[in-house]
Design an enzyme around this catalytic site. Structure first.
Site, PDB file in Angstrom:
ATOM      1  N   ASN A 174     -23.426   0.242  15.694  1.00  0.00           N
ATOM      2  CA  ASN A 174     -23.225   0.814  14.362  1.00  0.00           C
ATOM      3  C   ASN A 174     -22.637   2.217  14.428  1.00  0.00           C
ATOM      4  O   ASN A 174     -21.693   2.550  13.710  1.00  0.00           O
ATOM      5  CB  ASN A 174     -24.550   0.843  13.595  1.00  0.00           C
ATOM      6  CG  ASN A 174     -25.106  -0.536  13.321  1.00  0.00           C
ATOM      7  OD1 ASN A 174     -24.491  -1.548  13.664  1.00  0.00           O
ATOM      8  ND2 ASN A 174     -26.281  -0.596  12.695  1.00  0.00           N
ATOM      9  N   SER A 230     -14.320 -10.216  16.294  1.00  0.00           N
ATOM     10  CA  SER A 230     -13.394  -9.215  15.761  1.00  0.00           C
ATOM     11  C   SER A 230     -12.381  -8.730  16.795  1.00  0.00           C
ATOM     12  O   SER A 230     -11.604  -7.816  16.504  1.00  0.00           O
ATOM     13  CB  SER A 230     -14.181  -8.017  15.221  1.00  0.00           C
ATOM     14  OG  SER A 230     -14.924  -7.397  16.269  1.00  0.00           O
ATOM     15  N   TYR A 258     -25.380  -0.039   7.770  1.00  0.00           N
ATOM     16  CA  TYR A 258     -24.351  -0.944   8.271  1.00  0.00           C
ATOM     17  C   TYR A 258     -24.598  -2.378   7.838  1.00  0.00           C
ATOM     18  O   TYR A 258     -25.725  -2.885   7.863  1.00  0.00           O
ATOM     19  CB  TYR A 258     -24.272  -0.895   9.809  1.00  0.00           C
ATOM     20  CG  TYR A 258     -23.158  -1.778  10.330  1.00  0.00           C
ATOM     21  CD1 TYR A 258     -21.846  -1.324  10.321  1.00  0.00           C
ATOM     22  CD2 TYR A 258     -23.415  -3.071  10.772  1.00  0.00           C
ATOM     23  CE1 TYR A 258     -20.807  -2.141  10.760  1.00  0.00           C
ATOM     24  CE2 TYR A 258     -22.382  -3.891  11.211  1.00  0.00           C
ATOM     25  CZ  TYR A 258     -21.083  -3.422  11.200  1.00  0.00           C
ATOM     26  OH  TYR A 258     -20.056  -4.234  11.615  1.00  0.00           O
ATOM     27  N   GLU A 284      14.438  -3.143  -0.706  1.00  0.00           N
ATOM     28  CA  GLU A 284      13.557  -4.083  -1.384  1.00  0.00           C
ATOM     29  C   GLU A 284      12.291  -4.339  -0.569  1.00  0.00           C
ATOM     30  O   GLU A 284      11.194  -4.500  -1.124  1.00  0.00           O
ATOM     31  CB  GLU A 284      14.298  -5.385  -1.659  1.00  0.00           C
ATOM     32  CG  GLU A 284      15.404  -5.227  -2.692  1.00  0.00           C
ATOM     33  CD  GLU A 284      16.326  -6.432  -2.781  1.00  0.00           C
ATOM     34  OE1 GLU A 284      17.232  -6.410  -3.633  1.00  0.00           O
ATOM     35  OE2 GLU A 284      16.150  -7.387  -1.994  1.00  0.00           O
ATOM     36  N   THR A 298      15.737  10.202 -17.565  1.00  0.00           N
ATOM     37  CA  THR A 298      14.373   9.906 -17.982  1.00  0.00           C
ATOM     38  C   THR A 298      14.444   8.600 -18.758  1.00  0.00           C
ATOM     39  O   THR A 298      15.434   8.348 -19.470  1.00  0.00           O
ATOM     40  CB  THR A 298      13.782  11.010 -18.884  1.00  0.00           C
ATOM     41  OG1 THR A 298      14.526  11.074 -20.108  1.00  0.00           O
ATOM     42  CG2 THR A 298      13.818  12.367 -18.193  1.00  0.00           C
ATOM     43  N   HIS A 299      13.441   7.754 -18.593  1.00  0.00           N
ATOM     44  CA  HIS A 299      13.442   6.430 -19.225  1.00  0.00           C
ATOM     45  C   HIS A 299      14.667   5.610 -18.811  1.00  0.00           C
ATOM     46  O   HIS A 299      15.093   4.714 -19.533  1.00  0.00           O
ATOM     47  CB  HIS A 299      13.396   6.544 -20.755  1.00  0.00           C
ATOM     48  CG  HIS A 299      12.297   7.391 -21.279  1.00  0.00           C
ATOM     49  ND1 HIS A 299      11.008   6.930 -21.470  1.00  0.00           N
ATOM     50  CD2 HIS A 299      12.283   8.712 -21.632  1.00  0.00           C
ATOM     51  CE1 HIS A 299      10.254   7.917 -21.935  1.00  0.00           C
ATOM     52  NE2 HIS A 299      11.003   9.004 -22.024  1.00  0.00           N
ATOM     53  N   GLN A 342     -17.011  -4.968   9.125  1.00  0.00           N
ATOM     54  CA  GLN A 342     -16.131  -5.354  10.232  1.00  0.00           C
ATOM     55  C   GLN A 342     -14.681  -5.506   9.760  1.00  0.00           C
ATOM     56  O   GLN A 342     -13.748  -5.303  10.535  1.00  0.00           O
ATOM     57  CB  GLN A 342     -16.627  -6.679  10.825  1.00  0.00           C
ATOM     58  CG  GLN A 342     -15.783  -7.222  11.963  1.00  0.00           C
ATOM     59  CD  GLN A 342     -16.468  -8.369  12.670  1.00  0.00           C
ATOM     60  OE1 GLN A 342     -17.474  -8.170  13.327  1.00  0.00           O
ATOM     61  NE2 GLN A 342     -15.947  -9.571  12.504  1.00  0.00           N
ATOM     62  N   LYS A 360      28.480 -10.586  -1.352  1.00  0.00           N
ATOM     63  CA  LYS A 360      27.253  -9.867  -1.624  1.00  0.00           C
ATOM     64  C   LYS A 360      26.929  -8.838  -0.537  1.00  0.00           C
ATOM     65  O   LYS A 360      27.135  -9.057   0.648  1.00  0.00           O
ATOM     66  CB  LYS A 360      26.077 -10.843  -1.752  1.00  0.00           C
ATOM     67  CG  LYS A 360      26.099 -11.700  -2.997  1.00  0.00           C
ATOM     68  CD  LYS A 360      26.003 -10.881  -4.271  1.00  0.00           C
ATOM     69  CE  LYS A 360      24.682 -10.169  -4.431  1.00  0.00           C
ATOM     70  NZ  LYS A 360      23.538 -11.075  -4.531  1.00  0.00           N
ATOM     71  N   SER A 403      24.636 -12.600   1.676  1.00  0.00           N
ATOM     72  CA  SER A 403      24.137 -13.811   1.038  1.00  0.00           C
ATOM     73  C   SER A 403      24.558 -15.025   1.850  1.00  0.00           C
ATOM     74  O   SER A 403      25.656 -15.058   2.412  1.00  0.00           O
ATOM     75  CB  SER A 403      24.689 -13.916  -0.384  1.00  0.00           C
ATOM     76  OG  SER A 403      24.507 -15.215  -0.914  1.00  0.00           O
TER      77      SER A 403
END
Length: 469
Positions: free
Chosen positions: A117, A30, A324, A297, A162-163, A329, A290, A284
């Site tokens: 542990n 780990s 444990y 995003e 709204t919506h 882990q 663009k 772009s």
């Protein structure tokens, strides 16, 4: 006594005649994740060395030597001189091996009564305090930026939706602060988690507790915990605080995603309400014209990554029996990635808000008279008409205007009075968008007086979160 080979220091292995298979060792390793806990592991180990001395298990000189050498290891980690050996499994193994290399048998005494542990869950809680502190600082910065932009653009009107349909006129500041209040609640969740999780697991051993007189209350105070866990079996298997932290990160990411979605829509040519700075836009490879909101995003997309981590840790815990299990882990992968990715998107979000261009003319040009319908209903309410009746009357007015292909404000007063004799020449005043928003002056409304109070609350919140960071 039997010496542990320097080439492959193990915390276990006495009852085994062979080492682990290479494939298992690779899966079990780990270090790529938990090596970032090195400082927390050293801090907890120093405190435990002192606790061993208080319990009479080592003398003061031995405790002092352990503490000083553990601190020396910190510099090796910072300077990048720590060498990882093939047999190292995790950060605990590395730190103990290095300690034994410089202190000999004394270093082997440090683990007396302690298990990985209770060691790892303590390290995670120490790390969590810092992660929460840093996250609160970044949230504070975004809230401060939002309040600054809201104050700068107080009085700028825009359609409220709204919506995704035009609904009522609101102030841009009111819209922006709605997102800031969501982040304020995220900060409150993190503060609650910090307090709730701040109990010490160290001293729980592998699962049964510690039989050697370790003063856990002293250890808790030494490490800055408010108390100690009450049940050793629960303590070593508990990862609820990790789930809670990733949940908090998920909620922040969801709120940032909703903000990003609004801004993406508002930045389109169809809306043209805002413009992103070049530094937070891209172009772009094919279309020269663009201007893509890639920053937003990516913020929106990262919510999926962080929420997936929440699902991952919850499913991991679901399948484990009590105390444990090695499955736990993987908590670090889920937790660290959530923190790291959230830190990135918080920084980007702050940059977007700091550099955003608000296009007041476009926003106010998007206001349309159909958005006056609710205000006209309230106009009749103020003249004594029950709201349900007023709602119905204005609905008929809107329908009539649509049939004629005109705005409701273009209907002659005489025609309006056919729907209700209470319409008077004063209806003209209700066609003023600026005046209309000011009537929503109840706490939380879009009137300037209400927004000023919202600004006060959020500025205080930003200061309070900054103090916690």
């Amino acid at each position: 006594m039997t010496q542990i080979p320097e080439s492959c220091y193990k915390m276990w292995g006495g009852r085994f005649t062979e080492g682990p298979h290479e494939a298992l060792h690779s899966l079990n390793n780990s270090l790529p994740y938990d090596s970032r806990l090195y400082a927390d592991d050293l801090d907890a180990s120093k405190a435990y060395a002192e606790a061993l001395h208080r319990a009479g298990l080592i003398n003061s000189a031995e405790a002092d030597k352990l503490v000083k050498n553990l601190e020396l290891l910190r510099f090796d980690w910072i300077e990048g001189t720590v060498k990882i050996l093939p047999g190292d499994e995790d950060v605990h193994t590395v730190n103990e091996r290095l300690l034994v290399e410089i202190t000999g048998e004394l270093g082997q005494r440090l683990h007396t009564g302690r298990s990985r542990n209770d060691q790892v869950v303590t390290d995670m809680k120490l790390w969590l305090r810092k992660a929460i502190r840093e996250t609160l600082g970044r949230l504070s910065g975004i809230i401060e930026t939002a309040t600054r932009q809201a104050e700068l653009h107080l009085g700028v009107l825009m359609p409220g939706y709204t919506h995704l349909q035009r609904a009522q006129t609101v102030q841009f500041s009111h819209w922006l602060l709605s997102h800031a209040f969501a982040l304020r609640e995220d900060g409150q969740r993190l503060l609650e988690l910090r307090d709730r999780a701040n109990v010490l697991p160290l001293g729980s051993g592998a699962l049964a507790g510690n039989p050697l007189g370790i003063d856990r209350l002293w250890l808790a105070e030494r490490l800055g915990f408010s108390g100690v866990t009450a049940n050793s079996m629960h303590a070593v298997g508990d990862r609820d605080f990790v789930v809670d932290f990733i949940y908090c990160c998920s909620m922040v990411s969801l709120h940032l995603s909703r903000l990003a979605e609004d801004l993406i829509i508002y930045s389109t040519k169809e809306f043209d309400f805002i413009k992103l700075a070049d530094g937070f836009s891209s172009g772009s490879s094919l279309m020269p014209q663009k201007r893509n909101p890639d920053s937003l995003e990516l913020i929106r997309g990262m919510a999926g990554v962080i929420t997936a981590n929440l699902t991952g840790i919850m499913m991991t815990i679901k399948g484990t029996p009590s105390t444990y299990n090695k499955d736990l882990q993987y908590d670090k992968q889920f937790c660290f990635q959530s923190f790291d990715k959230l830190s990135q998107v918080l920084e980007v979000t702050d940059g977007v808000l700091q550099t955003i261009q608000v296009k007041q003319e476009s926003m106010e040009a998007a206001l349309s008279t159909d958005m006056l319908a609710t205000d006209w209903a309230y106009y009749l309410v103020k003249k004594g008409v029950p709201f349900r009746q007023a709602h119905h009357i204005i609905g008929r007015v809107v329908s009539e205007a649509e049939k004629r292909g005109v705005d409701i404000t273009d209907l002659p007063l005489g025609d309006l009075q056919k729907f209700s004799p209470l319409f008077g020449s004063d209806i003209v005043a209700v066609a003023d968008y600026s005046n209309n928003v000011q009537q929503y002056n109840a706490i939380g409304g879009t009137a300037s007086s209400s927004i000023v109070e919202q600004l006060r609350l959020l500025k205080k919140c930003a200061r309070d979160l900054a103090k916690q960071s």
